[in-house]
Scaffold this motif. Structure first.
Motif, PDB file in Angstrom:
ATOM      1  N   GLU A   1       2.027  -8.198  -2.330  1.00 22.61           N
ATOM      2  CA  GLU A   1       0.679  -7.732  -2.652  1.00 22.61           C
ATOM      3  C   GLU A   1      -0.222  -8.930  -2.900  1.00 22.61           C
ATOM      4  O   GLU A   1       0.052  -9.754  -3.767  1.00 22.61           O
ATOM      5  CB  GLU A   1       0.696  -6.849  -3.912  1.00 22.61           C
TER       6      GLU A   1
ATOM      7  N   LYS B   1      -4.287  -1.153  -0.970  1.00 20.63           N
ATOM      8  CA  LYS B   1      -4.196  -0.496  -2.273  1.00 20.63           C
ATOM      9  C   LYS B   1      -5.604  -0.348  -2.836  1.00 20.63           C
ATOM     10  O   LYS B   1      -6.296  -1.342  -3.076  1.00 20.63           O
ATOM     11  CB  LYS B   1      -3.315  -1.308  -3.229  1.00 20.63           C
TER      12      LYS B   1
ATOM     13  N   GLU C   1       6.174  -0.825  -7.657  1.00 23.68           N
ATOM     14  CA  GLU C   1       5.578  -2.148  -7.800  1.00 23.68           C
ATOM     15  C   GLU C   1       6.266  -2.873  -8.942  1.00 23.68           C
ATOM     16  O   GLU C   1       6.502  -2.290 -10.003  1.00 23.68           O
ATOM     17  CB  GLU C   1       4.074  -2.035  -8.091  1.00 23.68           C
TER      18      GLU C   1
ATOM     19  N   ASN D   1       3.651  -8.863  -6.566  1.00 27.86           N
ATOM     20  CA  ASN D   1       2.339  -9.533  -6.577  1.00 27.86           C
ATOM     21  C   ASN D   1       2.490 -11.025  -6.309  1.00 27.86           C
ATOM     22  O   ASN D   1       3.392 -11.667  -6.838  1.00 27.86           O
ATOM     23  CB  ASN D   1       1.660  -9.341  -7.932  1.00 27.86           C
TER      24      ASN D   1
HETATM   25 CA    CA Z   1      -0.515  -5.254  -7.571  1.00 29.24          CA
END
Ligand code: CA
Ligand code: C2E
Ligand code: CA
Length: 745
Positions: free
Chosen positions: A619, A670, A528, A587
């Protein structure tokens, strides 16, 4: 693109993204959306009504209420519930009568669901941005701007957000009710609360209003075994059914519903009908039927979701001890047996209203705790925490509350006479026993006295943290008291935004990476990308602090585009070094979704770097989805069609309606760290388990976040979670370190 163009774009988007798909279209007569027009100009009332004539939103008509002054509106708002929108004139009795009314609605009436649209006759007059934020104003328009089209757009947007806020609040209330009623589940009043909770939660899963009953045979609840009463009773109800609690099933107004419930219990099976659903729940001890007005035939996918929901949580609901333990796990720190952060916040909730005037809240933060943990091992660290907890409790006595608020921070509530800096500092005069070690420990402290406190638990906790942070920076004193002047003022925030913009343009921001591993074989599957902002003194400003500012200022659109590009570029570098199978998660904030050209910029960036779309994963959080489901679902659909992967972040924290979840084009879920931490208590794991089961049903990969211990990893593996990310494996790290990490055998 000119402003006009943009406006048109939005118009098109709204009408194109017809909300009808989100809610069953063949439902029963629905209530109307109530719109209150507040304006001292009678003509405006007439014109508005004319403009909105015949408009239906989500299949529901509009009804108008009228007030011709702010005072009249106040009067009306006190008695009328369920108003969706207030169309509010700014200038009436006086120059800011409208703003005062907005303040009254939010602060005095505490109505935070109703949407407010401000209107004014004076072009050029605009309320300050702060007002719009503080009173949660949806929209601001001058009357000349209000063409029919714009008014309709504005109303649809506001109704949609009103509807979403209601849904979210509803599911949250449902969960709260379930937890509250869990302790004495079998007692009459607790059963009632529990049943209402289940109904509310189910309704929000289906995205409908809570209308229904929970029924069971009396006999199984009575203690006199020799006279079992086998007739069916309503044990709990929601909506219009509320008056029937504790009545025999046959007294329900509809014979059809009574029959449905009866067949459900007799056949021990769910009953799905056109507009109604009866669900069967059973455990070893008892059986019950839930009737819910689903307002539409349930699709197979709805049924699957409901069954997962009932199977994993529903059966658990019946187990009183499970709930006690869940509650315990939710509010208690396992190590010290003190209230944890959530428990402490609960204690703080009523602080301003109920605590005596001499009460004080304090936070005690141990210095250098992580050094001890790293140097002497976690076991020594744990023993130290226990010893500190014990000495704090002993020194302060029974009248004070002591809690463990985070790993090395303790929270205290007590009277000003007892909870003093001197007394708390004296706790640290002597070293602490931790296994074979005697550890001299010091601490920093923040205090907040009752008169200075404001807001509810979480706000108050933030205030004490402000004092604590001041104490930590202070070299001479080890403690500080909270005062309002310590709050970051608007000007501080503006300064911070300014320096963020500056540092971004100077290319001082960095992207760090946190690896994600397959739980089956611990191979790194991807990472990530996490933004880092160096503070110029060797540290970093937390994303939790600056991301909201970047969002607020709109900077996130450019920064986000840069993060995307930077992480794809570095992923390409990794691929060239032979790490070919990796993906990168980036993100994405709501502002990015809203910005024109987001879709194109993602696709162009991929094309320019010649990267396969499948190696990028975007995300998004539930709140992003809920902000504007139609737009988000549409954009995600297009991105996914282009091959980009999509994951839903922090899943479980938003309790969003599952009916949205199934419409979302998704690849991965997630699981939020909160639920991964909760698995430490075997019973607390139910939520993580439910999410994994849900993921399997929907054929999505599940990733758990914030894995810190082997035990957590083992548990997540055992319940079938696919991947993990967390400090146990690796912390977020700069790119160069990532290369090393990946190169390790
Ligand atoms: Ca995240
Ligand atoms: P997130 O997306 O939920 O990211 C995961 C956060 O959990 C990261 O915090 C990470 O450092 C932390 N974390 C990972 N493993 C563990 C663990 O085992 N224990 C604990 N206690 N924490 C762990 P970080 O880096 O501070 O980021 C905070 C949030 O800021 C992120 O939460 C994300 O919402 C936001 N953010 C970060 N980078 C970006 C970005 O480029 N764009 C946007 N829009 N938001 C970002
Ligand atoms: Ca997350």
């Amino acid at each position: 693109m000119t402003a006009d163009n943009q406006e048109m774009d939005n118009d098109e988007l709204l009408f194109f993204a017809d909300d009808e798909e989100l809610v069953g279209s063949d439902g029963p007569e629905l209530e109307k959306w109530r719109i209150l027009i507040v304006d001292d100009d009678h003509e405006i009332h007439a014109v508005t009504q004319l403009a909105l004539n015949g408009l239906t939103i989500f299949d529901r008509d509009i009804a108008f209420l009228h007030a011709y002054s702010a005072d009249e509106a106040k009067e009306l708002l006190q008695h009328e519930q369920d108003i969706a929108i207030v169309l509010l004139d700014v200038v009436m009795e006086n120059d800011d009568a409208g703003l005062q009314l907005a303040r009254y609605i939010r602060d005095d009436l505490k109505q935070d669901e109703v949407r407010i649209i401000l209107r004014t006759g004076q072009p050029g007059y605009a309320p300050e941005e702060q007002v719009i934020k503080d009173y949660d104003i949806n929209d601001y328009k001058t009357k000349t701007e209000l063409t029919r089209n714009r008014l309709v757009t504005s109303i649809i947007t506001a109704v949609r957000s009103y509807h979403q806020i209601r849904m979210l609040n509803q599911s949250r209330r449902g969960l709260e009710m379930i937890i509250k009623s869990s302790a004495n589940l079998m007692e009459h009043h607790a059963m009632k609360g529990f049943a209402e909770g289940v109904l509310t939660q189910l309704a929000s899963v289906l995205g409908v209003e809570p209308e229904g009953v929970l029924c069971a045979r009396r006999g199984q609840f009575s203690s006199e075994e020799d006279t079992p009463d086998n007739s069916i009773y309503v044990l709990g109800a929601a909506g219009d059914f509320a008056p029937f609690v504790n009545q025999p099933l046959q007294d329900l107004p509809s014979q059809h519903i009574a029959n449905l419930v009866e067949s459900c219990l007799n056949e021990k099976a769910h009953q799905y009908e056109q507009d109604d659903t009866a669900l069967f729940i059973a455990s070893s001890d008892y059986e019950a039927a839930i009737y819910i007005d689903s307002a539409r035939p349930l699709a197979q996918i709805d049924r699957n979701l409901l069954e997962v929901f009932l199977g994993n949580i529903g059966v658990g609901y019946e187990n009183v001890s499970l709930f006690q333990r869940l509650q315990h796990a939710a509010y208690t720190d396992e190590l010290t047996r003190l209230p944890n952060r959530a428990g402490f916040i609960q204690c703080l909730d009523g602080f301003i209203t109920t605590a005596g005037k001499d009460q004080v809240v304090a936070l005690v933060d141990l210095n250098q705790f992580s050094d001890i943990n790293d140097g002497l091992g976690q076991e020594a660290g744990n023993q130290l925490l226990k010893a500190v907890a014990e000495r704090l409790s002993q020194t302060l006595g029974e009248s004070c509350t002591v809690a463990r608020v985070s790993s090395d921070v303790f929270g205290i509530i007590g009277s000003e006479q007892i909870v003093t800096p001197d007394r708390l500092l004296s706790v640290f005069n002597h070293p602490f026993h931790a296994g074979e070690h005697m550890l001299p420990i010091k601490a920093a402290m923040g205090f907040c006295c009752q008169p200075q406190a404001s807001g509810r638990g979480l706000d108050l906790l933030k205030q004490v943290y402000i004092a604590l942070n001041l104490a930590k920076k202070n070299l001479s004193e080890k403690y500080a008291y909270y005062e309002q002047s310590l709050e970051t003022s608007t000007s501080d925030r503006l300064n911070m935004i300014r320096s963020l913009r500056h540092d971004f343009s100077e290319r001082r921001l960095q992207v760090w990476y946190q690896p994600q591993l397959s739980l089956a074989n611990l191979k790194v599957s991807g990472m990530e990308a996490l933004l880092r902002w160096p503070d110029g003194e060797g540290g970093y400003i937390s994303p939790a602090v600056f991301i909201p500012l970047a969002e607020y200022s709109g900077l996130i659109v450019d920064i986000g585009a840069w993060v995307l590009e930077e992480s794809l570029r570095q992923l390409k570098e990794l691929q060239e070094q032979g790490f070919e199978e990796l993906t990168v998660g980036v993100n994405v904030s709501m502002q990015q979704f809203r910005s024109v050209g987001f879709l194109d910029s993602v696709i162009n960036t991929l094309a320019q770097l010649e990267m396969a779309p499948a190696c990028l994963e975007l995300e998004i959080t539930e709140s992003v989805v809920m902000d504007d489901p139609a737009v988000v679902i549409d954009t995600l659909g297009k991105l996914r069609a282009a091959g980009v992967k999509v994951s839903i972040d922090d899943f479980g924290t938003g309790f969003s309606s599952l009916s949205y979840l199934q419409q979302l084009p998704l690849d991965r879920i997630k699981i939020d760290r909160a639920f991964v931490t909760a698995v430490d208590d075997a019973q607390g794991a139910i939520i993580a388990e439910t999410i994994v089961a849900l993921g399997k049903k929907l054929k999505l990969t599940t990733v758990c976040e914030g894995v810190e211990t082997e035990a957590q990893a083992a548990h997540m593996r055992q319940i079938g979670c696919d991947e993990a990310q967390g400090f146990l494996y690796a912390r977020p790290m700069p790119f160069a370190d990532l290369v090393n990490f990946l190169s390790k055998p």
